[in-house]
Write a protein that holds these residues in place. Structure first.
Motif, short mmCIF file in Angstrom:
data_model
loop_
_atom_site.label_atom_id
_atom_site.label_comp_id
_atom_site.label_asym_id
_atom_site.label_seq_id
_atom_site.Cartn_x
_atom_site.Cartn_y
_atom_site.Cartn_z
N MET A 148 -22.78 30.43 -98.36
CA MET A 148 -23.27 29.61 -99.44
C MET A 148 -23.38 30.35 -100.86
SD MET A 148 -22.95 26.85 -97.72
CE MET A 148 -23.51 25.90 -99.27
N GLY A 149 -23.73 31.53 -100.74
CA GLY A 149 -23.81 32.41 -101.76
C GLY A 149 -22.59 32.41 -102.50
N MET A 150 -21.43 32.67 -101.88
CA MET A 150 -20.21 32.80 -102.22
C MET A 150 -19.84 31.55 -103.12
SD MET A 150 -18.05 35.43 -99.80
CE MET A 150 -18.09 34.17 -98.55
N LEU A 151 -20.05 30.56 -102.54
CA LEU A 151 -19.62 28.85 -102.92
C LEU A 151 -20.37 28.83 -104.16
CD1 LEU A 151 -18.43 26.33 -102.81
CD2 LEU A 151 -20.29 25.39 -101.25
N LEU A 152 -21.67 29.41 -104.38
CA LEU A 152 -22.42 29.16 -105.71
C LEU A 152 -21.84 30.03 -106.62
CD1 LEU A 152 -26.23 29.03 -104.54
CD2 LEU A 152 -24.75 26.99 -105.60
N GLY A 153 -21.65 31.31 -106.28
CA GLY A 153 -20.92 32.17 -107.26
C GLY A 153 -19.69 31.80 -107.76
N SER A 154 -18.81 31.37 -106.81
CA SER A 154 -17.31 31.04 -107.16
C SER A 154 -17.34 29.85 -108.01
CB SER A 154 -16.41 30.79 -105.92
OG SER A 154 -16.76 29.65 -105.24
N GLY A 182 -10.37 31.59 -111.97
CA GLY A 182 -10.44 30.85 -113.45
C GLY A 182 -9.87 31.57 -114.64
N CYS A 183 -9.76 32.84 -114.66
CA CYS A 183 -9.67 33.49 -115.59
C CYS A 183 -8.02 33.75 -115.67
CB CYS A 183 -10.21 34.87 -115.85
SG CYS A 183 -10.02 35.60 -117.40
N ILE A 184 -7.60 34.27 -114.45
CA ILE A 184 -6.10 34.63 -114.43
C ILE A 184 -5.29 33.44 -113.70
CG2 ILE A 184 -4.44 36.28 -113.13
CD1 ILE A 184 -7.28 38.15 -113.33
N GLY A 185 -5.79 32.57 -113.03
CA GLY A 185 -5.09 31.41 -112.49
C GLY A 185 -4.41 31.94 -111.18
N ALA A 186 -4.95 33.01 -110.69
CA ALA A 186 -4.38 33.49 -109.54
C ALA A 186 -5.61 33.74 -108.57
CB ALA A 186 -3.35 34.83 -109.61
N GLY A 187 -5.21 33.51 -107.06
CA GLY A 187 -6.52 33.72 -106.29
C GLY A 187 -7.24 34.81 -106.12
N GLY A 188 -8.55 34.59 -106.32
CA GLY A 188 -9.35 35.80 -106.26
C GLY A 188 -10.04 35.73 -104.81
N GLY A 189 -9.66 35.06 -104.00
CA GLY A 189 -10.21 35.21 -102.52
C GLY A 189 -9.77 36.25 -101.74
N PHE A 190 -8.76 36.99 -102.32
CA PHE A 190 -8.18 38.20 -101.53
C PHE A 190 -9.28 39.41 -101.63
CE2 PHE A 190 -3.92 36.00 -102.40
CZ PHE A 190 -3.67 36.35 -101.20
N ILE A 191 -10.14 39.09 -102.72
CA ILE A 191 -11.11 40.46 -102.54
C ILE A 191 -12.27 40.28 -101.97
CG2 ILE A 191 -10.48 40.82 -105.02
CD1 ILE A 191 -13.23 39.75 -106.14
N ILE A 192 -12.41 38.89 -101.29
CA ILE A 192 -13.79 38.53 -100.91
C ILE A 192 -13.97 39.34 -99.61
CG2 ILE A 192 -15.09 36.60 -99.58
CD1 ILE A 192 -14.14 34.82 -101.47
N ALA A 193 -12.92 39.35 -98.42
CA ALA A 193 -13.18 40.05 -97.12
C ALA A 193 -13.23 41.62 -97.40
CB ALA A 193 -11.85 39.66 -96.25
N PRO A 194 -12.47 42.26 -98.32
CA PRO A 194 -12.41 43.66 -98.59
C PRO A 194 -13.80 44.06 -99.10
CG PRO A 194 -10.46 42.82 -99.53
CD PRO A 194 -11.09 41.55 -98.80
N ALA A 195 -14.53 43.17 -99.98
CA ALA A 195 -15.78 43.67 -100.55
C ALA A 195 -16.72 43.24 -99.31
CB ALA A 195 -16.11 42.56 -101.58
N LEU A 196 -16.88 42.15 -98.54
CA LEU A 196 -17.88 42.19 -97.56
C LEU A 196 -17.68 43.33 -96.37
CD1 LEU A 196 -17.53 38.38 -96.77
CD2 LEU A 196 -19.31 39.64 -98.17
N MET A 197 -16.43 43.55 -96.20
CA MET A 197 -16.19 44.84 -95.34
C MET A 197 -16.40 46.11 -95.79
SD MET A 197 -12.45 43.63 -93.35
CE MET A 197 -12.52 45.15 -92.17
N SER A 198 -16.56 46.20 -97.21
CA SER A 198 -16.68 47.49 -97.99
C SER A 198 -18.46 47.53 -97.63
CB SER A 198 -16.49 47.75 -99.44
OG SER A 198 -15.17 47.49 -99.54
N VAL A 199 -19.00 46.51 -97.71
CA VAL A 199 -20.67 46.65 -97.52
C VAL A 199 -21.06 46.69 -96.03
CG1 VAL A 199 -21.16 46.14 -99.84
CG2 VAL A 199 -20.98 44.54 -98.12
N CYS A 238 -17.33 37.08 -108.93
CA CYS A 238 -16.25 38.09 -109.23
C CYS A 238 -14.87 37.20 -108.74
CB CYS A 238 -16.33 39.50 -108.62
SG CYS A 238 -17.76 40.40 -109.29
N ALA A 239 -14.97 36.68 -107.32
CA ALA A 239 -13.55 36.09 -107.15
C ALA A 239 -13.44 34.86 -108.01
CB ALA A 239 -13.94 35.71 -105.59
N GLY A 240 -14.39 34.04 -108.44
CA GLY A 240 -14.25 33.12 -109.18
C GLY A 240 -13.73 33.43 -110.59
N LEU A 241 -14.27 34.46 -111.09
CA LEU A 241 -13.87 35.03 -112.31
C LEU A 241 -12.34 35.15 -112.41
CD1 LEU A 241 -16.49 37.46 -113.33
CD2 LEU A 241 -15.94 35.20 -114.55
N ILE A 242 -11.76 35.94 -111.47
CA ILE A 242 -10.54 36.15 -111.30
C ILE A 242 -9.68 34.80 -110.93
CG2 ILE A 242 -8.82 37.29 -109.70
CD1 ILE A 242 -10.63 39.46 -108.85
#
Length: 427
Positions: free
Chosen positions: A328-334, A96-113, A90-94
């Protein structure tokens, strides 16, 4: 209000610049067999070692790995690994698709679970560091690096990263809930400013002639120097450092102290938020210090490697605050998400995905904003019934993942539906 808007604009430009680095890095990794082999070698001990030894290691770790119950080596399950790929995707899609960093969603996503804030930060930093090392293109960018600026900047960034990591660890040792509340508050401020500006930018683009066709659009940053950089460069506070000699007759000069202060701020933010610092370096260099865009890009790549590396290893890994399976999972997904997202821009209107970006960032803001009352209530700063905070937490989590999932399904679906068209364009 004006400050909040300008701060959001500042973060948005930095986020776009960091996305360009992410896309370039991902392409460098995927187009090299050697780098893909390195990625495979990194995954083997994570997957095999985690499966075989996790039960024996977790709970019986030496004290030097954190003082309390250290997290590393992190517990492995296939469910956790697949979930981390989804977050990275999901972070990679944001990105690559938008050209703006998707890394902002990673920490919130991890903390949410349920991942502790300090662990989410350390893990995200390690994921950025691993990507930076594997996709290093320094040999291609050396002509754009001002070594003197980079080294002076790193003096400050290492100091800031040390302080940021120390703050997070001290707060966690004192009370893990306070640590989570602190990191959550920082994200609420950052995502609120960034999301508000992105939404205003989207609404403005909709009204513009042509409807804002390009996702990655935007003028060349740093072609002109504003009043603030001119003022700072006019202050002769030794030692002075020269730069941009090859781009501007006579070059430019600025006090090393401004570089050290900027580096300190970037390192502090990187270590506290777990975002590598790249999204701050670009706007600070261009809009505050008056460094040209070309020099900024090369220096940014240089500092990300060292700042993220020192922060992740020196401030988190040795204390046990990195979840390697997730990293490592996030690296593959991104890596996968960035490729799909970048290709989708050829068949999707830029204005549409800019709107999705604004929604995604605001979803992260709402997610952390709804989680904040429970954190503050747990440490006694405010009094809210547990039932109410639980409901707010649930609403924030569902809103966040629903919006991100809709975006991911839409982008992937668009990509799949247009594979023949995309193949035709490549031919």
């Amino acid at each position: 209000m004006m400050f909040f808007k300008n701060f959001g604009r500042f973060l948005y430009h930095g986020s776009r610049a960091h996305a360009e680095w992410e896309i370039s890095t991902a392409n460098t990794i995927l187009r090299s067999r050697k780098r893909m082999m390195v990625l495979g070698l990194l995954l083997i001990p994570i997957l095999i070692g985690g499966t075989v030894f996790a039960d024996q290691l977790v709970g019986g770790l030496p004290e030097y790995l954190g003082g309390k119950n250290a997290y590393s080596p992190s517990f492995f399950t296939m469910k956790i690994f697949l979930a981390s790929i989804g977050v990275g995707l999901c972070a990679g899609l944001i990105t690559g698709c938008i050209g703006a960093g998707g890394g902002f969603i990673i920490a919130p996503a991890l903390m949410s679970v349920g991942v502790k804030g300090i662990l989410a930060v350390g893990t995200d930093l390690f994921h950025i560091f691993a990507k930076a090392i594997m996709g290093s293109v320094l040999h291609k960018k050396l002509g754009n690096i001002s070594v003197s600026i980079a080294l002076i900047f790193l003096i400050g960034s290492i100091g800031g990263a040390t302080l940021g990591g120390w703050i997070n660890r001290v707060l966690y040792d004192f009370n893990p809930v306070i640590s989570d509340a602190f990191i959550t508050t920082i994200y609420v401020i950052m995502l609120g400013a960034l999301g508000s500006y992105a939404l205003m930018d989207y609404l403005k683009a909709r009204k513009a002639p042509g409807g804002g066709g390009s996702a990655h659009g935007g003028k060349d940053e740093g072609s002109e120097m504003g009043s603030l950089p001119m003022k700072l460069q006019s202050m002769s506070i030794p030692p002075m450092v020269s730069f941009d000699e090859g781009l501007i007759p006579g070059g430019r000069r600025i006090s090393s102290w401004f570089l050290i202060a900027s580096g300190f701020f970037v390192g502090l933010a990187a270590a506290i938020m777990g975002v590598g610092g790249g999204f701050l370096t670009f706007p600070i260099f261009v809009y505050v210090l008056g460094v040209s865009s070309m020099t900024t890009v090369g220096t940014d790549i240089f500092q990300i490697i060292f700042t993220a590396g020192y922060s992740s290893i020196g401030q988190y890994a040795i204390y046990g605050f990195i979840f390697y399976t997730l990293a490592m999972g996030m690296l593959l997904g991104s890596l996968l998400g960035i490729q799909i997202g970048a290709l989708s821009t050829k068949v999707v209107k830029g204005i549409t995905i800019r709107g999705f970006y604004a929604l995604s960032v605001l979803a992260g803001f709402v997610n952390r904003g709804f989680a904040l009352p429970s954190k503050l209530s747990s440490i006694g700063l405010i009094k809210i019934p547990k039932e109410t905070t639980a409901v707010l937490d649930t609403i924030g989590t569902y809103l966040f993942f629903i919006i991100i999932s809709i975006f991911a399904i839409w982008v992937i679906g668009t990509f799949v539906m247009n594979i023949k068209k995309l193949k035709g364009e490549e031919v």
